[in-house]
Design a protein around this motif. Structure first.
Motif, PDB file in Angstrom:
ATOM      1  N   TYR A  50     -31.797  15.096  -8.123  1.00 20.49           N
ATOM      2  CA  TYR A  50     -31.951  14.025  -9.111  1.00 20.49           C
ATOM      3  C   TYR A  50     -30.849  14.147 -10.148  1.00 20.49           C
ATOM      4  N   ASP A  51     -30.130  13.055 -10.379  1.00 21.70           N
ATOM      5  CA  ASP A  51     -29.041  13.034 -11.350  1.00 21.70           C
ATOM      6  C   ASP A  51     -29.486  12.258 -12.589  1.00 21.70           C
ATOM      7  N   PRO A  52     -29.811  12.963 -13.683  1.00 23.17           N
ATOM      8  CA  PRO A  52     -30.275  12.246 -14.879  1.00 23.17           C
ATOM      9  C   PRO A  52     -29.198  11.376 -15.499  1.00 23.17           C
ATOM     10  N   ASN A  53     -27.949  11.610 -15.173  1.00 27.53           N
ATOM     11  CA  ASN A  53     -26.864  10.787 -15.726  1.00 27.53           C
ATOM     12  C   ASN A  53     -26.907   9.356 -15.202  1.00 27.53           C
ATOM     13  N   THR A  54     -27.373   9.190 -13.975  1.00 25.30           N
ATOM     14  CA  THR A  54     -27.426   7.859 -13.361  1.00 25.30           C
ATOM     15  C   THR A  54     -28.852   7.379 -13.117  1.00 25.30           C
ATOM     16  N   GLY A  55     -29.834   8.288 -13.223  1.00 25.39           N
ATOM     17  CA  GLY A  55     -31.208   7.929 -12.911  1.00 25.39           C
ATOM     18  C   GLY A  55     -31.465   7.787 -11.424  1.00 25.39           C
ATOM     19  N   MET A  56     -30.525   8.281 -10.617  1.00 19.09           N
ATOM     20  CA  MET A  56     -30.634   8.162  -9.172  1.00 19.09           C
ATOM     21  C   MET A  56     -31.067   9.473  -8.523  1.00 19.09           C
ATOM     22  N   ILE A  57     -31.827   9.351  -7.448  1.00 19.33           N
ATOM     23  CA  ILE A  57     -32.124  10.468  -6.570  1.00 19.33           C
ATOM     24  C   ILE A  57     -31.181  10.363  -5.373  1.00 19.33           C
ATOM     25  N   TYR A  58     -30.437  11.427  -5.110  1.00 18.41           N
ATOM     26  CA  TYR A  58     -29.542  11.484  -3.954  1.00 18.41           C
ATOM     27  C   TYR A  58     -30.224  12.307  -2.864  1.00 18.41           C
ATOM     28  N   VAL A  59     -30.325  11.735  -1.681  1.00 17.35           N
ATOM     29  CA  VAL A  59     -30.954  12.394  -0.543  1.00 17.35           C
ATOM     30  C   VAL A  59     -29.927  12.534   0.567  1.00 17.35           C
ATOM     31  N   HIS A  60     -29.807  13.734   1.117  1.00 17.46           N
ATOM     32  CA  HIS A  60     -28.883  13.963   2.220  1.00 17.46           C
ATOM     33  C   HIS A  60     -29.623  13.911   3.551  1.00 17.46           C
ATOM     34  N   GLY A  61     -28.968  13.296   4.522  1.00 16.80           N
ATOM     35  CA  GLY A  61     -29.496  13.248   5.873  1.00 16.80           C
ATOM     36  C   GLY A  61     -28.724  14.172   6.795  1.00 16.80           C
ATOM     37  N   VAL A  62     -29.396  14.674   7.819  1.00 17.84           N
ATOM     38  CA  VAL A  62     -28.759  15.513   8.838  1.00 17.84           C
ATOM     39  C   VAL A  62     -29.140  14.977  10.219  1.00 17.84           C
ATOM     40  N   ARG A  63     -28.244  15.199  11.188  1.00 16.09           N
ATOM     41  CA  ARG A  63     -28.535  14.776  12.557  1.00 16.09           C
ATOM     42  C   ARG A  63     -28.165  15.911  13.501  1.00 16.09           C
ATOM     43  N   ASP A  64     -29.000  16.133  14.510  1.00 19.06           N
ATOM     44  CA  ASP A  64     -28.757  17.161  15.508  1.00 19.06           C
ATOM     45  C   ASP A  64     -27.467  16.836  16.251  1.00 19.06           C
ATOM     46  N   ALA A  65     -26.541  17.803  16.249  1.00 20.28           N
ATOM     47  CA  ALA A  65     -25.252  17.585  16.910  1.00 20.28           C
ATOM     48  C   ALA A  65     -25.237  18.120  18.335  1.00 20.28           C
ATOM     49  N   GLY A  66     -26.408  18.536  18.852  1.00 17.86           N
ATOM     50  CA  GLY A  66     -26.478  18.989  20.237  1.00 17.86           C
ATOM     51  C   GLY A  66     -26.241  20.462  20.433  1.00 17.86           C
ATOM     52  N   HIS A  67     -26.150  21.217  19.346  1.00 16.20           N
ATOM     53  CA  HIS A  67     -25.986  22.662  19.435  1.00 16.20           C
ATOM     54  C   HIS A  67     -27.268  23.322  18.923  1.00 16.20           C
TER      55      HIS A  67
END
Length: 301
Positions: free
Chosen positions: A140-157
């Motif tokens: 959560y970035d209080p400077n912008t009021g935004m929540i940043y969420v990171h996504g991941v995807r299985d690369a087959g390893h």
């Protein structure tokens, strides 16, 4: 000390000055096999203790009606007296044997002892990890009021690198509404999740020594830079690394935090940074160990 075993440990400040740690696959002190799907642990001047739960089985985050459980892999965005915790929904049949139902969020009330409020969907709920899962990391970035969420995807390893650092953002007020999220396409923010791109160095399966692990952390450094703390090359990758950028979407510069000999490969996983301050001013980092308690270390900020 905490005593028992658990996968993943992400620690956050509470409004009253205490700290809460959300964990997965937790065992009581002296235990070996997981006792709880997940726990919330309070850390205060008296030490560390598990928050009692009234849910069947004593799990802090309750099971769904079909028996599937919540693994708090993605960490939490703490906003005032609430924590928005991100993780996987899985149906476990046995050791290393489970079905995946995608990433979900959970709202936790922090006004007293932590209390589960409700689950909410993410853009990858009910999708397998062949799709981007929005539970890689959160901040959560209080400077912008935004929540940043990171996504991941299985690369087959298996247990190897993930295509990590797909980036989404959403306001606190709309975080529980998946269609209001926006996704970084490499040049702009879009409401289309299918246009999201991996921003991690060596993502998109290009280099098995880069990418990210299946779960990591995202935070702002004292100088304002954004930092991903992860095992480069996946859960079986080497050492512990930071990806740093002036912007939440990169470009990222890789910096080694700890060499391989001080972390290890397969048996050290779910590495990340903690928000707990240290007397030295260094950054506190943590990783899990199979059939052992987590390991903590200090690294330069």
């Amino acid at each position: 000390g905490l005593g028992g075993l658990f996968d993943i440990a992400r620690t956050y400040p509470m409004p009253d000055g205490r700290w809460v740690m959300f964990t997965g696959d937790a065992a009581e002190p002296g235990g070996v096999e997981p006792t709880y799907d997940n726990t919330a642990v309070i850390i205060d001047s008296a030490g560390a203790h598990r928050v009692p739960s009234s849910h069947p089985g004593g799990h802090f985050f309750p099971r769904w009606e079909d028996g599937s459980e919540f693994w708090p892999t993605g960490g939490a965005a703490v906003v005032g007296d609430k924590a928005f915790v991100f993780g996987e929904r899985v149906y476990v049949r046995g050791l290393w044997d489970w079905d995946e139902f995608g990433a979900y969020g959970a709202v936790v009330d922090l006004t007293g002892d932590p209390e589960f409020v409700r689950y909410f969907p993410t853009p990858s709920s009910l999708l397998t990890d062949t799709s981007v899962q929005w539970d890689g990391a959160v901040h959560y970035d209080p400077n912008t009021g935004m929540i940043y969420v990171h996504g991941v995807r299985d690369a087959g390893h298996p247990y190897g690198e993930r295509d990590g650092a797909y980036v989404a953002r959403v306001s606190v007020a709309q975080v529980e509404v998946p269609h209001r999220w926006k996704f970084w396409t490499g040049s702009a923010w879009s409401h289309r999740a299918d246009l999201a791109v991996s921003t991690a160095p060596g993502g998109n399966g290009a280099n098995p020594v880069n990418g990210t692990a299946s779960s990591y952390t995202l935070h702002r450094r004292p100088n304002g830079q954004w930092q991903i703390t992860t095992k480069r090359g996946g859960d079986i990758g080497e050492g512990m690394w930071a990806y740093r950028s002036a912007n939440p979407v990169g470009p990222w510069t890789a910096v080694r935090l700890l060499p391989d000999a001080q972390v290890c490969s397969m048996d050290c996983y779910l590495a990340g940074a903690s928000t707990v301050p240290t007397s030295s001013g260094n950054l506190l980092v943590q990783w899990s160990r199979t059939n052992s308690t987590p390991v903590w270390a200090e690294v330069p900020q």
